[in-house]
Write a protein that holds these residues in place. Structure first.
Motif, PDB file in Angstrom:
ATOM      1  N   GLN A  11      27.868  19.244   5.979  1.00 55.41           N
ATOM      2  CA  GLN A  11      27.821  17.791   5.870  1.00 55.41           C
ATOM      3  C   GLN A  11      26.497  17.242   6.389  1.00 55.41           C
ATOM      4  OE1 GLN A  11      31.309  16.921   8.141  1.00 55.41           O
ATOM      5  NE2 GLN A  11      32.559  16.502   6.310  1.00 55.41           N
ATOM      6  N   LEU A  12      25.983  17.861   7.441  1.00 56.09           N
ATOM      7  CA  LEU A  12      24.711  17.440   8.000  1.00 56.09           C
ATOM      8  C   LEU A  12      23.583  17.643   6.993  1.00 56.09           C
ATOM      9  CD1 LEU A  12      23.092  16.436  10.438  1.00 56.09           C
ATOM     10  CD2 LEU A  12      22.856  18.816  11.139  1.00 56.09           C
ATOM     11  N   LEU A  13      23.577  18.788   6.312  1.00 60.21           N
ATOM     12  CA  LEU A  13      22.556  19.061   5.301  1.00 60.21           C
ATOM     13  C   LEU A  13      22.641  18.060   4.154  1.00 60.21           C
ATOM     14  CD1 LEU A  13      22.592  22.956   5.188  1.00 60.21           C
ATOM     15  CD2 LEU A  13      20.820  21.477   6.134  1.00 60.21           C
ATOM     16  N   LYS A  14      23.869  17.747   3.731  1.00 61.45           N
ATOM     17  CA  LYS A  14      24.047  16.766   2.658  1.00 61.45           C
ATOM     18  C   LYS A  14      23.539  15.386   3.084  1.00 61.45           C
ATOM     19  CE  LYS A  14      27.930  18.826   0.214  1.00 61.45           C
ATOM     20  NZ  LYS A  14      29.350  18.664  -0.155  1.00 61.45           N
ATOM     21  N   GLU A  15      23.860  15.017   4.321  1.00 60.05           N
ATOM     22  CA  GLU A  15      23.423  13.711   4.811  1.00 60.05           C
ATOM     23  C   GLU A  15      21.902  13.638   4.934  1.00 60.05           C
ATOM     24  OE1 GLU A  15      23.479   9.834   6.179  1.00 60.05           O
ATOM     25  OE2 GLU A  15      25.052  10.972   5.194  1.00 60.05           O
ATOM     26  N   LEU A  16      21.294  14.707   5.427  1.00 62.22           N
ATOM     27  CA  LEU A  16      19.841  14.733   5.542  1.00 62.22           C
ATOM     28  C   LEU A  16      19.177  14.701   4.169  1.00 62.22           C
ATOM     29  CD1 LEU A  16      19.335  17.280   8.457  1.00 62.22           C
ATOM     30  CD2 LEU A  16      19.067  14.800   8.520  1.00 62.22           C
ATOM     31  N   GLU A  17      19.753  15.398   3.202  1.00 60.80           N
ATOM     32  CA  GLU A  17      19.220  15.388   1.833  1.00 60.80           C
ATOM     33  C   GLU A  17      19.344  13.993   1.222  1.00 60.80           C
ATOM     34  OE1 GLU A  17      17.276  16.933  -1.338  1.00 60.80           O
ATOM     35  OE2 GLU A  17      17.721  17.999   0.508  1.00 60.80           O
ATOM     36  N   ARG A  18      20.484  13.340   1.486  1.00 64.95           N
ATOM     37  CA  ARG A  18      20.683  11.983   0.971  1.00 64.95           C
ATOM     38  C   ARG A  18      19.651  11.019   1.563  1.00 64.95           C
ATOM     39  NH1 ARG A  18      22.668   7.252   2.349  1.00 64.95           N
ATOM     40  NH2 ARG A  18      23.289   7.909   4.416  1.00 64.95           N
ATOM     41  N   ARG A  19      19.405  11.144   2.851  1.00 61.22           N
ATOM     42  CA  ARG A  19      18.426  10.263   3.501  1.00 61.22           C
ATOM     43  C   ARG A  19      17.010  10.554   3.030  1.00 61.22           C
ATOM     44  NH1 ARG A  19      20.316   9.552   9.807  1.00 61.22           N
ATOM     45  NH2 ARG A  19      22.375   8.726   9.327  1.00 61.22           N
ATOM     46  N   LYS A  20      16.723  11.832   2.763  1.00 57.68           N
ATOM     47  CA  LYS A  20      15.394  12.196   2.308  1.00 57.68           C
ATOM     48  C   LYS A  20      15.128  11.644   0.914  1.00 57.68           C
ATOM     49  CE  LYS A  20      13.962  16.331   0.820  1.00 57.68           C
ATOM     50  NZ  LYS A  20      13.736  17.769   0.818  1.00 57.68           N
ATOM     51  N   ASN A  21      16.142  11.644   0.056  1.00 55.05           N
ATOM     52  CA  ASN A  21      15.983  11.187  -1.326  1.00 55.05           C
ATOM     53  C   ASN A  21      16.161   9.684  -1.486  1.00 55.05           C
ATOM     54  OD1 ASN A  21      15.483  13.788  -2.195  1.00 55.05           O
ATOM     55  ND2 ASN A  21      17.631  14.200  -2.608  1.00 55.05           N
ATOM     56  N   LYS A  22      16.417   9.009  -0.401  1.00 54.87           N
ATOM     57  CA  LYS A  22      16.605   7.566  -0.464  1.00 54.87           C
ATOM     58  C   LYS A  22      15.304   6.907  -0.922  1.00 54.87           C
ATOM     59  CE  LYS A  22      18.305   3.843   2.443  1.00 54.87           C
ATOM     60  NZ  LYS A  22      18.722   3.500   3.811  1.00 54.87           N
ATOM     61  N   PRO A  23      15.373   6.024  -1.909  1.00 56.90           N
ATOM     62  CA  PRO A  23      14.131   5.390  -2.403  1.00 56.90           C
ATOM     63  C   PRO A  23      13.480   4.556  -1.306  1.00 56.90           C
ATOM     64  CG  PRO A  23      16.052   4.361  -3.390  1.00 56.90           C
ATOM     65  CD  PRO A  23      16.542   5.535  -2.595  1.00 56.90           C
ATOM     66  N   LYS A  24      12.166   4.682  -1.225  1.00 57.05           N
ATOM     67  CA  LYS A  24      11.411   3.948  -0.220  1.00 57.05           C
ATOM     68  C   LYS A  24      10.962   2.620  -0.829  1.00 57.05           C
ATOM     69  CE  LYS A  24       9.930   8.167   1.903  1.00 57.05           C
ATOM     70  NZ  LYS A  24       8.946   9.204   1.905  1.00 57.05           N
ATOM     71  N   PRO A  25      10.975   1.577  -0.033  1.00 58.12           N
ATOM     72  CA  PRO A  25      10.534   0.281  -0.580  1.00 58.12           C
ATOM     73  C   PRO A  25       9.046   0.322  -0.909  1.00 58.12           C
ATOM     74  CG  PRO A  25      10.897   0.122   1.792  1.00 58.12           C
ATOM     75  CD  PRO A  25      11.355   1.492   1.363  1.00 58.12           C
ATOM     76  N   LYS A  26       8.698  -0.347  -2.013  1.00 54.68           N
ATOM     77  CA  LYS A  26       7.290  -0.399  -2.425  1.00 54.68           C
ATOM     78  C   LYS A  26       6.531  -1.334  -1.502  1.00 54.68           C
ATOM     79  CE  LYS A  26       7.559   0.506  -7.345  1.00 54.68           C
ATOM     80  NZ  LYS A  26       7.256  -0.023  -8.673  1.00 54.68           N
ATOM     81  N   LYS A  27       5.282  -0.934  -1.209  1.00 52.54           N
ATOM     82  CA  LYS A  27       4.422  -1.805  -0.425  1.00 52.54           C
ATOM     83  C   LYS A  27       3.817  -2.860  -1.348  1.00 52.54           C
ATOM     84  CE  LYS A  27       2.500   0.495   3.539  1.00 52.54           C
ATOM     85  NZ  LYS A  27       1.258   1.015   4.123  1.00 52.54           N
ATOM     86  N   LYS A  28       3.842  -4.091  -0.898  1.00 45.77           N
ATOM     87  CA  LYS A  28       3.195  -5.141  -1.676  1.00 45.77           C
ATOM     88  C   LYS A  28       1.695  -5.043  -1.462  1.00 45.77           C
ATOM     89  CE  LYS A  28       4.662  -9.296  -1.836  1.00 45.77           C
ATOM     90  NZ  LYS A  28       5.146 -10.641  -1.506  1.00 45.77           N
ATOM     91  N   ALA A  29       0.948  -5.330  -2.511  1.00 41.38           N
ATOM     92  CA  ALA A  29      -0.512  -5.323  -2.409  1.00 41.38           C
ATOM     93  C   ALA A  29      -0.948  -6.485  -1.524  1.00 41.38           C
ATOM     94  CB  ALA A  29      -1.146  -5.445  -3.783  1.00 41.38           C
ATOM     95  N   GLU A  30      -1.948  -6.223  -0.697  1.00 43.16           N
ATOM     96  CA  GLU A  30      -2.465  -7.268   0.175  1.00 43.16           C
ATOM     97  C   GLU A  30      -3.122  -8.359  -0.656  1.00 43.16           C
ATOM     98  OE1 GLU A  30      -5.137  -5.361   2.811  1.00 43.16           O
ATOM     99  OE2 GLU A  30      -3.611  -4.035   3.621  1.00 43.16           O
TER     100      GLU A  30
END
Length: 107
Positions: A11-30
């Motif tokens: 379960q720990l491996l699944k949870e870590l994999e889920r968190r790793k694959n979580k989409p990261k928010p895009k940075k807005k251009a300055e």
């Protein structure tokens, strides 16, 4: 992380994999980058238009008036952008944010 202490390894491996694959928010251009790219696109458009009109009219006067003013604005934008970037980098270096070891060795 407390909730992860009482689960199985699978379960720990699944949870870590889920968190790793979580989409990261895009940075807005300055905003300064938006200004810089806008002026750059405007400069390229102006140069192409001026070249076309000089070809059509066989008159070189627009080169001496339009392009010198446009290059003045472009140079000001470049100076502003690089000055701002230099100040931001000085702040980051003074705080020690995301520095590579190679960069620190060069200082």
């Amino acid at each position: 992380m407390e909730e992860l202490k009482n689960i199985s390894e699978e379960q720990l491996l699944k949870e870590l994999e889920r968190r790793k694959n979580k989409p990261k928010p895009k940075k807005k251009a300055e905003f300064s980058k938006k200004i810089f790219f806008g002026i750059s696109i405007g400069m390229v458009t102006l140069i192409l238009f001026t070249m076309f009109m000089v070809y059509k009219t066989q008159n070189l006067n627009p080169l001496s008036y339009i392009l010198t003013g446009a290059f003045g604005a472009f140079t000001t934008a470049i100076g502003f952008y690089y000055h701002k970037a230099r100040k931001e980098n000085e702040i980051k270096i003074s705080r020690g944010v995301n520095l590579d070891n190679d960069y620190i060795d060069m200082m």
